[in-house]
Design a protein around this motif. Structure first.
Motif, PDB file in Angstrom:
ATOM      1  N   ASN A  61      19.579   0.840  -1.333  1.00 47.57           N
ATOM      2  CA  ASN A  61      18.442   1.729  -1.562  1.00 47.57           C
ATOM      3  C   ASN A  61      17.112   0.993  -1.601  1.00 47.57           C
ATOM      4  O   ASN A  61      16.082   1.587  -1.943  1.00 47.57           O
ATOM      5  CB  ASN A  61      18.639   2.500  -2.880  1.00 47.57           C
ATOM      6  N   TRP A  62      17.112  -0.285  -1.269  1.00 49.22           N
ATOM      7  CA  TRP A  62      15.878  -1.058  -1.276  1.00 49.22           C
ATOM      8  C   TRP A  62      15.063  -0.803  -0.014  1.00 49.22           C
ATOM      9  O   TRP A  62      15.619  -0.630   1.062  1.00 49.22           O
ATOM     10  CB  TRP A  62      16.193  -2.557  -1.374  1.00 49.22           C
ATOM     11  N   ARG A  63      13.733  -0.815  -0.159  1.00 50.75           N
ATOM     12  CA  ARG A  63      12.848  -0.660   0.999  1.00 50.75           C
ATOM     13  C   ARG A  63      12.608  -2.009   1.674  1.00 50.75           C
ATOM     14  O   ARG A  63      12.514  -3.043   1.011  1.00 50.75           O
ATOM     15  CB  ARG A  63      11.494  -0.087   0.568  1.00 50.75           C
ATOM     16  N   ILE A  64      12.506  -1.972   2.993  1.00 52.03           N
ATOM     17  CA  ILE A  64      12.153  -3.154   3.780  1.00 52.03           C
ATOM     18  C   ILE A  64      10.834  -2.855   4.478  1.00 52.03           C
ATOM     19  O   ILE A  64      10.698  -1.816   5.130  1.00 52.03           O
ATOM     20  CB  ILE A  64      13.248  -3.498   4.813  1.00 52.03           C
ATOM     21  N   VAL A  65       9.873  -3.752   4.344  1.00 49.69           N
ATOM     22  CA  VAL A  65       8.547  -3.511   4.925  1.00 49.69           C
ATOM     23  C   VAL A  65       8.089  -4.738   5.702  1.00 49.69           C
ATOM     24  O   VAL A  65       8.516  -5.859   5.428  1.00 49.69           O
ATOM     25  CB  VAL A  65       7.505  -3.175   3.828  1.00 49.69           C
ATOM     26  N   PRO A  66       7.192  -4.543   6.685  1.00 45.96           N
ATOM     27  CA  PRO A  66       6.620  -5.680   7.411  1.00 45.96           C
ATOM     28  C   PRO A  66       5.365  -6.182   6.720  1.00 45.96           C
ATOM     29  O   PRO A  66       4.636  -5.419   6.088  1.00 45.96           O
ATOM     30  CB  PRO A  66       6.283  -5.075   8.777  1.00 45.96           C
ATOM     31  N   CYS A  67       5.104  -7.471   6.837  1.00 52.52           N
ATOM     32  CA  CYS A  67       3.842  -8.059   6.378  1.00 52.52           C
ATOM     33  C   CYS A  67       3.038  -8.427   7.624  1.00 52.52           C
ATOM     34  O   CYS A  67       3.425  -9.322   8.370  1.00 52.52           O
ATOM     35  CB  CYS A  67       4.087  -9.294   5.519  1.00 52.52           C
ATOM     36  N   LEU A  68       1.933  -7.730   7.827  1.00 57.73           N
ATOM     37  CA  LEU A  68       1.160  -7.890   9.052  1.00 57.73           C
ATOM     38  C   LEU A  68      -0.242  -8.435   8.795  1.00 57.73           C
ATOM     39  O   LEU A  68      -1.072  -8.458   9.713  1.00 57.73           O
ATOM     40  CB  LEU A  68       1.064  -6.551   9.788  1.00 57.73           C
ATOM     41  N   LYS A  69      -0.518  -8.869   7.576  1.00 57.32           N
ATOM     42  CA  LYS A  69      -1.849  -9.387   7.277  1.00 57.32           C
ATOM     43  C   LYS A  69      -2.137 -10.647   8.085  1.00 57.32           C
ATOM     44  O   LYS A  69      -1.257 -11.498   8.270  1.00 57.32           O
ATOM     45  CB  LYS A  69      -1.962  -9.714   5.788  1.00 57.32           C
TER      46      LYS A  69
END
Length: 354
Positions: free
Chosen positions: A207-215
């Protein structure tokens, strides 16, 4: 940037083997990280280096108490050497967030901060960052850099669509609780690669979210393969998990369909190019032109987020041969032995391969 008081404690884990040429650059990059010294540690795990890598890192830990160095030792038959080394580092890590990179990488001073800030949101389990290959302006490096940017663009778009597709072990972070909840590397330990994307698939199943780091400033750079031989074996390693995607129960069925779709599209494009050469009819180029346009849009959207520009000549150059190499490596990768850092595995599907 957020305040330092709410930033998580971070352990940066690096498994290294025979990196004496590049390790100094990585040590310098890590030393300059803009992150509270009381909330960060760097753990190097020497994976049986036969050069001066261990000694170079050992000299560093004498001058900076953020740095730690251990030896991986002989891997279990149930673990590939790199995952065994990473696991050794994770076992002694104090951080609530684990960030992984490689021994030949470099990064800007805010890299750790940008990756770690996401974990101030409690639902975030994993963060994936950009990791372009190629450091010079040579023809070879520019071509492979555009190719790796294409993979990063695929990573971003599929994460936004909530269907994680790819990840790079050169630039990823995972919450330690999430890592422990899925059993760490236990279910994927035998695979030569997969410390990145197979781990991502396992986290995605939870149930964990995975997100991209695009900074801008969050990407990790590393040298491109040195010539065709290194490129070949790198891509064999990348594609060696092809059969595993259809055997591991935590891999999403939508991902499997997406993988088949990408393979079929590239096969069709390659055949259309071949038919054009045979029949000299421009009609056969239509699938290729559609692919070029689609790839152009995807990569441009991604580069607009990372504040970079498209290297158009090498984007077009790669489009000439991209469908062929995706098709070939997709077919042969799961069946070839994998060579990496002087080691060979018989198969990624056998626990006795090491």
């Amino acid at each position: 940037m957020g305040g330092t008081s709410s930033l998580p404690y971070v352990s940066v884990i690096i498994a290294v083997r025979d990196e004496e040429v590049y390790i100094g650059n990585l040590l310098e990059s890590l030393s300059k990280q803009n992150y509270p010294v009381e909330k960060i540690q760097f753990i190097f795990v020497d994976d049986g280096s036969t050069d001066n890598t261990y000694n170079i890192v050992y000299e560093k830990i004498a001058t900076d108490n953020r740095f730690n160095l251990i030896k991986a030792g002989e891997p279990s038959k149930f673990f590939s050497p790199k995952k065994w080394a990473l696991n050794k580092g994770i076992k002694i890590a104090d951080g609530e967030v684990l960030i992984m990179t490689d021994g030949d990488c470099t990064m800007e001073e805010n890299w750790v901060r940008y990756m770690a800030e996401f974990f101030m949101k409690k639902e975030i389990g994993m963060v994936l960052g950009s990791s372009p290959l190629g450091l010079s302006r040579s023809i070879w490096d520019r071509a492979l850099r555009m190719d790796s940017i294409g993979l990063d663009a695929l990573m971003m778009s599929t994460l936004i669509a909530k269907l994680p597709f790819t990840a790079s072990g050169r630039n990823l972070a995972v919450r330690k609780i999430a890592f422990d909840e899925i059993g760490g590397y236990d279910s994927i330990g035998q695979f030569t690669s997969g410390d990145d994307d197979l781990l991502m698939h396992a986290i995605s199943k939870s149930n964990w979210r995975i997100v991209p780091c695009l900074k801008k400033g969050s990407q990790v750079e590393s040298p491109a393969p040195k010539g065709w031989a290194e490129f070949f074996w790198q891509r064999i390693r990348f594609s060696s998990k092809g059969k595993a995607y259809f055997q591991l129960d935590f891999v999403n069925s939508s991902f499997r369909l997406g993988l088949i779709f990408i393979f079929v599209v590239n096969l069709m494009v390659f055949l259309s190019q071949l038919f054009f050469l045979i029949y000299k009819d421009f009609f056969y180029l239509l699938p290729w032109l559609i692919k070029i346009f689609s790839d152009y849009l995807l990569i441009n959207v991604y580069l607009s987020k990372t504040k970079e520009s498209l290297d158009l000549p090498f984007f077009l150059f790669n489009e000439v041969w991209h469908a062929l190499y995706v098709t070939v490596f997709g077919l042969i990768g799961p069946f070839f032995p994998v060579y990496w850092k002087g080691r060979k595995s018989k198969t990624d599907l056998s626990n006795n391969a090491y």
